[in-house]
Design a protein around this motif. Structure first.
Motif, mmCIF file in Angstrom:
data_model
loop_
_atom_site.group_PDB
_atom_site.id
_atom_site.type_symbol
_atom_site.label_atom_id
_atom_site.label_comp_id
_atom_site.label_asym_id
_atom_site.label_seq_id
_atom_site.Cartn_x
_atom_site.Cartn_y
_atom_site.Cartn_z
ATOM 1 N N ASP A 156 49.520 36.855 36.639
ATOM 2 C CA ASP A 156 49.309 35.935 35.515
ATOM 3 C C ASP A 156 47.805 35.776 35.235
ATOM 4 O O ASP A 156 46.990 35.750 36.153
ATOM 5 C CB ASP A 156 49.929 34.577 35.854
ATOM 6 C CG ASP A 156 49.937 33.634 34.668
ATOM 7 O OD1 ASP A 156 50.883 33.712 33.858
ATOM 8 O OD2 ASP A 156 48.974 32.842 34.534
ATOM 9 N N ARG A 157 47.487 35.602 33.968
ATOM 10 C CA ARG A 157 46.071 35.524 33.576
ATOM 11 C C ARG A 157 45.339 34.318 34.164
ATOM 12 O O ARG A 157 44.114 34.313 34.235
ATOM 13 C CB ARG A 157 45.956 35.502 32.047
ATOM 14 C CG ARG A 157 46.286 36.853 31.452
ATOM 15 C CD ARG A 157 45.892 36.992 29.991
ATOM 16 N NE ARG A 157 45.836 38.407 29.669
ATOM 17 C CZ ARG A 157 44.733 39.128 29.687
ATOM 18 N NH1 ARG A 157 43.587 38.574 29.982
ATOM 19 N NH2 ARG A 157 44.773 40.427 29.413
ATOM 20 N N SER A 158 46.093 33.324 34.599
ATOM 21 C CA SER A 158 45.434 32.153 35.186
ATOM 22 C C SER A 158 44.683 32.498 36.472
ATOM 23 O O SER A 158 43.774 31.775 36.873
ATOM 24 C CB SER A 158 46.459 31.046 35.464
ATOM 25 O OG SER A 158 47.479 31.518 36.330
ATOM 26 N N TRP A 159 45.039 33.609 37.113
ATOM 27 C CA TRP A 159 44.331 34.034 38.330
ATOM 28 C C TRP A 159 43.061 34.841 38.001
ATOM 29 O O TRP A 159 42.245 35.106 38.892
ATOM 30 C CB TRP A 159 45.242 34.914 39.204
ATOM 31 C CG TRP A 159 46.468 34.247 39.743
ATOM 32 C CD1 TRP A 159 47.717 34.235 39.185
ATOM 33 C CD2 TRP A 159 46.595 33.500 40.975
ATOM 34 N NE1 TRP A 159 48.603 33.541 39.978
ATOM 35 C CE2 TRP A 159 47.948 33.080 41.091
ATOM 36 C CE3 TRP A 159 45.704 33.162 42.001
ATOM 37 C CZ2 TRP A 159 48.413 32.334 42.164
ATOM 38 C CZ3 TRP A 159 46.180 32.423 43.084
ATOM 39 C CH2 TRP A 159 47.515 32.012 43.152
ATOM 40 N N TYR A 160 42.930 35.275 36.779
ATOM 41 C CA TYR A 160 41.879 36.237 36.424
ATOM 42 C C TYR A 160 40.450 35.767 36.738
ATOM 43 O O TYR A 160 39.633 36.578 37.184
ATOM 44 C CB TYR A 160 41.998 36.644 34.950
ATOM 45 C CG TYR A 160 43.024 37.744 34.686
ATOM 46 C CD1 TYR A 160 44.112 37.944 35.531
ATOM 47 C CD2 TYR A 160 42.890 38.585 33.584
ATOM 48 C CE1 TYR A 160 45.044 38.944 35.271
ATOM 49 C CE2 TYR A 160 43.821 39.600 33.321
ATOM 50 C CZ TYR A 160 44.899 39.763 34.169
ATOM 51 O OH TYR A 160 45.813 40.752 33.920
ATOM 52 N N PRO A 161 40.092 34.491 36.504
ATOM 53 C CA PRO A 161 38.705 34.102 36.812
ATOM 54 C C PRO A 161 38.332 34.385 38.270
ATOM 55 O O PRO A 161 37.201 34.794 38.562
ATOM 56 C CB PRO A 161 38.692 32.593 36.523
ATOM 57 C CG PRO A 161 39.785 32.391 35.532
ATOM 58 C CD PRO A 161 40.852 33.399 35.887
ATOM 59 N N PHE A 162 39.297 34.201 39.158
ATOM 60 C CA PHE A 162 39.007 34.455 40.565
ATOM 61 C C PHE A 162 38.868 35.952 40.833
ATOM 62 O O PHE A 162 37.995 36.378 41.595
ATOM 63 C CB PHE A 162 40.104 33.848 41.458
ATOM 64 C CG PHE A 162 39.739 33.863 42.910
ATOM 65 C CD1 PHE A 162 38.854 32.925 43.429
ATOM 66 C CD2 PHE A 162 40.231 34.843 43.761
ATOM 67 C CE1 PHE A 162 38.477 32.953 44.762
ATOM 68 C CE2 PHE A 162 39.869 34.878 45.100
ATOM 69 C CZ PHE A 162 38.992 33.925 45.601
ATOM 70 N N TYR A 163 39.713 36.743 40.190
ATOM 71 C CA TYR A 163 39.615 38.202 40.360
ATOM 72 C C TYR A 163 38.266 38.704 39.850
ATOM 73 O O TYR A 163 37.666 39.628 40.431
ATOM 74 C CB TYR A 163 40.755 38.919 39.624
ATOM 75 C CG TYR A 163 42.149 38.539 40.089
ATOM 76 C CD1 TYR A 163 42.383 38.063 41.379
ATOM 77 C CD2 TYR A 163 43.251 38.667 39.237
ATOM 78 C CE1 TYR A 163 43.662 37.721 41.800
ATOM 79 C CE2 TYR A 163 44.530 38.339 39.656
ATOM 80 C CZ TYR A 163 44.737 37.858 40.934
ATOM 81 O OH TYR A 163 46.003 37.528 41.339
ATOM 82 N N GLU A 164 37.789 38.120 38.771
ATOM 83 C CA GLU A 164 36.473 38.518 38.241
ATOM 84 C C GLU A 164 35.376 38.277 39.283
ATOM 85 O O GLU A 164 34.492 39.116 39.487
ATOM 86 C CB GLU A 164 36.176 37.746 36.949
ATOM 87 C CG GLU A 164 36.984 38.264 35.763
ATOM 88 C CD GLU A 164 37.006 37.311 34.570
ATOM 89 O OE1 GLU A 164 36.237 36.316 34.568
ATOM 90 O OE2 GLU A 164 37.819 37.538 33.648
ATOM 91 N N ALA A 165 35.472 37.140 39.959
ATOM 92 C CA ALA A 165 34.474 36.837 41.000
ATOM 93 C C ALA A 165 34.602 37.798 42.173
ATOM 94 O O ALA A 165 33.602 38.277 42.726
ATOM 95 C CB ALA A 165 34.631 35.394 41.463
ATOM 96 N N MET A 166 35.843 38.110 42.552
ATOM 97 C CA MET A 166 36.054 39.072 43.653
ATOM 98 C C MET A 166 35.444 40.429 43.325
ATOM 99 O O MET A 166 34.790 41.053 44.176
ATOM 100 C CB MET A 166 37.560 39.275 43.902
ATOM 101 C CG MET A 166 38.253 38.184 44.686
ATOM 102 S SD MET A 166 40.052 38.473 44.715
ATOM 103 C CE MET A 166 40.152 40.120 45.446
ATOM 104 N N VAL A 167 35.667 40.881 42.105
ATOM 105 C CA VAL A 167 35.149 42.193 41.699
ATOM 106 C C VAL A 167 33.622 42.153 41.651
ATOM 107 O O VAL A 167 32.941 43.074 42.137
ATOM 108 C CB VAL A 167 35.740 42.606 40.328
ATOM 109 C CG1 VAL A 167 35.013 43.825 39.763
ATOM 110 C CG2 VAL A 167 37.235 42.883 40.467
#
Lengths: 237, 237
Positions: A156-167
């Motif tokens: 779900d897109r709600s997790w995306y901000p965290f994935y951006e930080a991980m990347v």
């Protein structure tokens, strides 16, 4: 070099537990907000030496990627500020272990996730742990409700901000739930394994790695039921 | 004789589906209460002959213990009276198949479970299916909520009246969830396998067979994650 990619500090010194117990009581409206106690290097050396380090050596491995006890993360307990305080102390303790045994342990952090709040609240602690404490990854909980699975799937897109930080930080996440507060699910005998299977299938259903080609996840506990049922997944359209 | 102990009627004639769709609409407040349609013997013969019976023969087996489609049970949909009507029709259809192919199919029933109501409401249909339709067991859903696991564990005393009926009738239950309405869980890729693992661990934690030494359960799908993680369970105290 043989690296155990998944170890938890399950032998924490007693004062660490006492703090958490007092914090849980405080979150529930009982007692004052506790202060984190002094924990000596000796206490840490003793609990690690007699357990994780001893086992590492007996089993002929060299290093463990080490994080706070997963069942202790307790993201369903209290609010986000409770989780933030608890995570900082739990991660600082891991950082002390790594500083004391730099040849044998590398740190991975717990996140200050909390039920019903955006995952973006966990980015700051990820940055602190990677940037200041030298950690190499995090444990990401797909079910902060502790067994009721009220958060959206990991795609779900709600997790995306965290994935951006991980990347951006170039660190992976191990998908790992915490303790179950649902009487149906035993924490280590059902909830952990179910979460592994569940996360794998969520990733199969979605197209997350198209949006994040550099995102890296580790699914622990041998993948739950997944390898055992490979035909079921291989046949999925 | 080779018996496949777990087959579902996943190729139901179109009118059967149309009834269920109308019933779901009715349960949701849309449209009139539907009547069950006529389904000809030819429709049944065709859907079975081209699928389950063909595969049974190709694979060199003799008989299938056969029940309604598990994902179609839908115990989270509507109330208990909706479930009762749907279960009766689904079970009657299985009984017709067994009557038409008595050498190849033996019937197992779906139960009219429903969220938040006592399991004793399912006893009457179990008695009807075993006593009148000659069925040899039932599929028992440990999670009538469809993926939120709001019912108590299978070892809870609230399930006991149903177990008493099973023992009296001398029939086993296959532990089998239905479709997932929780976006976290894909029905066949996660929810089914999680339920197998979950049910096994519930039984390990409890002492159900002390109270019911003659109770018999079947955990399907190879036991979910259980055989693959045997050490985890063997080490459980």
């Amino acid at each position: 070099m043989i690296i155990d990619c998944h170890g938890h500090y399950t032998t924490e010194p007693r004062p660490h537990h006492a703090f958490r117990e007092a914090q849980i009581a405080f979150a529930g409206g009982g007692g004052a907000r506790p202060s984190y106690p002094e924990i000596s290097d000796d206490e840490i050396r003793e609990t690690i030496g007699a357990n994780q380090l001893r086992l590492l050596r007996e089993r002929g491995a060299d290093m463990t990627i080490f994080s706070p006890r997963a069942s202790g993360m307790g993201h369903h307990i209290g609010d986000e500020s409770i989780s933030r305080t608890w995570s900082r102390h739990a991660n600082d303790l891991i950082a002390r272990i790594v500083a004391m045994f730099p040849d044998n342990f590398v740190g991975v952090c717990q996140l200050p996730q909390s039920q019903g709040v955006p995952i973006s609240g966990s980015i700051e602690e990820l940055r602190r742990c990677v940037g200041e404490l030298g950690m190499v990854g995090c444990n990401l909980n797909p079910d902060p409700s502790g067994g009721y699975w009220t958060a959206p799937p990991l795609t779900d897109r709600s997790w995306y901000p965290f994935y951006e930080a991980m990347v951006e930080l170039d660190v992976p996440a191990m998908i790992h739930v915490s303790g179950s507060c649902n009487a149906c699910f035993h924490t280590t005998g059902a909830h952990y394994l179910n979460a592994d299977t569940t996360a794998f299938m969520q990733l199969l259903q979605g197209d997350l790695f198209k949006d994040f080609p550099d995102l890296r996840f580790i699914i622990p506990h041998g993948g739950g039921a997944v390898p055992y049922h490979w035909g079921r997944f291989a046949g999925w359209r």
